[in-house]
Write a protein that holds these residues in place. Structure first.
Motif, short mmCIF file in Angstrom:
data_model
loop_
_atom_site.label_atom_id
_atom_site.label_comp_id
_atom_site.label_asym_id
_atom_site.label_seq_id
_atom_site.Cartn_x
_atom_site.Cartn_y
_atom_site.Cartn_z
N ARG A 249 -0.44 25.51 4.62
CA ARG A 249 -1.25 25.72 3.42
C ARG A 249 -0.63 26.80 2.56
O ARG A 249 -0.07 27.78 3.08
CB ARG A 249 -2.68 26.14 3.80
N ARG B 95 -2.08 29.02 -0.41
CA ARG B 95 -3.29 29.34 -1.18
C ARG B 95 -3.02 29.58 -2.65
O ARG B 95 -3.95 29.53 -3.47
CB ARG B 95 -3.97 30.56 -0.57
N LEU C 232 -3.42 25.56 -5.15
CA LEU C 232 -4.48 24.61 -4.83
C LEU C 232 -4.52 23.54 -5.93
O LEU C 232 -4.59 23.84 -7.12
CB LEU C 232 -5.83 25.31 -4.73
N LEU D 198 -6.72 22.23 -0.43
CA LEU D 198 -6.40 23.36 0.43
C LEU D 198 -4.97 23.85 0.24
O LEU D 198 -4.53 24.74 0.98
CB LEU D 198 -6.62 22.99 1.90
#
Length: 410
Positions: A97, A99, A102, A191
């Protein structure tokens, strides 16, 4: 070859070749010599190769002339090869992921920058937010040139993985040269996970469920259809009535009901096998009927009768003599049944009744595209639909080619 005495063979007078027959008919010449078994017709190497070829060779020669089917077969082989080595072909690990990005849009791969060839690279993002909706807005910055490296190991985020959960590694087909750069070919989800990498990982589940399901379906179809076609009588009537009852249920509602019956507490791997068994149990009746119809005609052939008189058991007669007589038909049926199972898994997972996270398949990825508003704002969420469509088309093209090649004497 020795010469033979040939004399014209004429039709009797008044017949079709005589004067009463109107126009003169061509005369035919026959040999009056005794037949000599040593006097064989000479064949060219090409003719001898054709006449001595097995059924599988004839099928392969005819399939090679079907260019679309060959191209579809090569495409499917590449898909399965990529699925096996998904960790190597995916630029990021499955659950990686970011951040900062997104719902980031796809990054295109470029070769030229300001008229100069610099090799494969992507442009970096500039991020700002809409003052009213606070929605992130990504724009490509032409000053951020991120070159790509090939056959790289480590050195950037999300690079390490465990191959098939057994061997640790960090080799990838391509990756950004700068560890702070990104390469999101299909964009990211809510995510910040790379969709391209997740589609590659999802192919392992979506493509495998079709193969496992078709194996189970074929075992049931061949065994049950073989018993019905070989014995006939009341056994055949019972099996046929059961198949008619099973096929009378609408397929999609039955899929939904059986999938919803799977316990929620099951682990992802058990859910996977449960969905596979459900798809296999609902696909075998059509194959069983095809096998039955073939065996009803083949069981009266001389080779089947000879095997029975020699004391061969029923399973041996069905498995070693009758079923191999229509292997080509079974192969063509399998190539057309696999995409149906892939679509079944995709539909169930899309509706939330099939596979569920953390398992990743194309249907699970499409589950995020249920909200039409999200698709309107982030259209790249529909990217998992592309491999589904291409795979189904490829299997159908390959099935058409195999069906035509199944009768090589046509």
């Amino acid at each position: 070859m020795k010469s033979r005495d040939t004399t014209p063979l004429q039709a009797p007078e008044g017949g079709p070749g005589g004067a009463a027959g109107g126009a003169e008919q061509p005369r035919h010449f026959v040999s009056r010599d005794a037949f000599d078994p040593q006097d064989e017709v000479t064949l060219t190497p090409e003719q001898e190769k054709f006449y001595m070829a097995s059924q599988w060779q004839l099928m392969w020669w005819k399939l090679k002339r079907h260019k679309i089917a060959v191209a579809a077969g090569i495409f499917l082989l590449l898909l399965y090869f990529v699925a096996i080595f998904a960790e190597f072909f995916a630029p990021y690990e499955l659950q990686h992921r970011d951040r900062k990005y997104l719902h980031a849009p796809p990054q295109g791969i470029h070769l030229f920058h300001e008229g100069r060839f610099v090799g494969p690279f992507t442009y970096g993002y500039d991020l700002k937010r809409d003052p009213e909706t606070l929605q992130p807005i990504y724009t490509a910055n032409p000053d951020k040139v991120n070159p790509l490296r090939f056959f790289c190991a480590g050195g950037y985020r999300g690079s390490s993985y465990e191959f098939w959960g057994l061997v640790k590694g960090d080799w990838h087909l391509f990756c950004p040269a700068d560890r702070r750069a990104t390469v999101f070919l299909f964009g990211t989800d809510r995510l910040g996970r790379d969709l391209f990498s997740r589609i590659i990982y999802g192919s392992r589940i979506s493509l495998t469920i079709g193969l496992i399901g078709i194996v189970l379906s074929f075992v049931l179809g061949i065994v049950i259809g073989g018993i019905a076609g070989y014995y006939g009588g009341w056994i055949d009537n019972i099996i046929q009535r059961f198949i008619e009852v099973l096929k009378s249920f609408p397929r999609l509602p039955l899929w939904l009901a059986l999938s919803a019956s799977l316990p929620v507490v099951w682990s992802p791997i058990w859910i996977f096998f449960g969905i596979t068994i459900i798809l296999a149990l609902l696909d075998w009746p059509s194959l069983a009927r095809a096998v039955r119809s073939k065996l009803l005609s083949l069981r009266e052939e001389d080779f089947a009768t000879a095997a029975n008189l020699m004391g061969a058991s029923t399973p041996r007669i069905i498995g070693r003599h009758l079923v191999p007589s229509f292997y080509s038909h079974l192969i063509a049926s399998a190539s057309l049944a696999i995409p149906e199972m892939i679509l079944g898994e995709t539909a169930l997972s899309f509706l939330g009744l099939g596979l569920r996270p953390p398992i990743t398949s194309w249907g699970v990825l499409l589950n995020e595209a249920q909200n039409i508003q999200a698709v309107a704002v982030y259209p790249w969420l529909m990217a998992p639909m592309v491999p589904v469509v291409l795979t189904v088309l490829a299997f159908n093209f390959l099935g058409d080619g195999l069906r035509d090649a199944a009768d090589p004497y046509k």
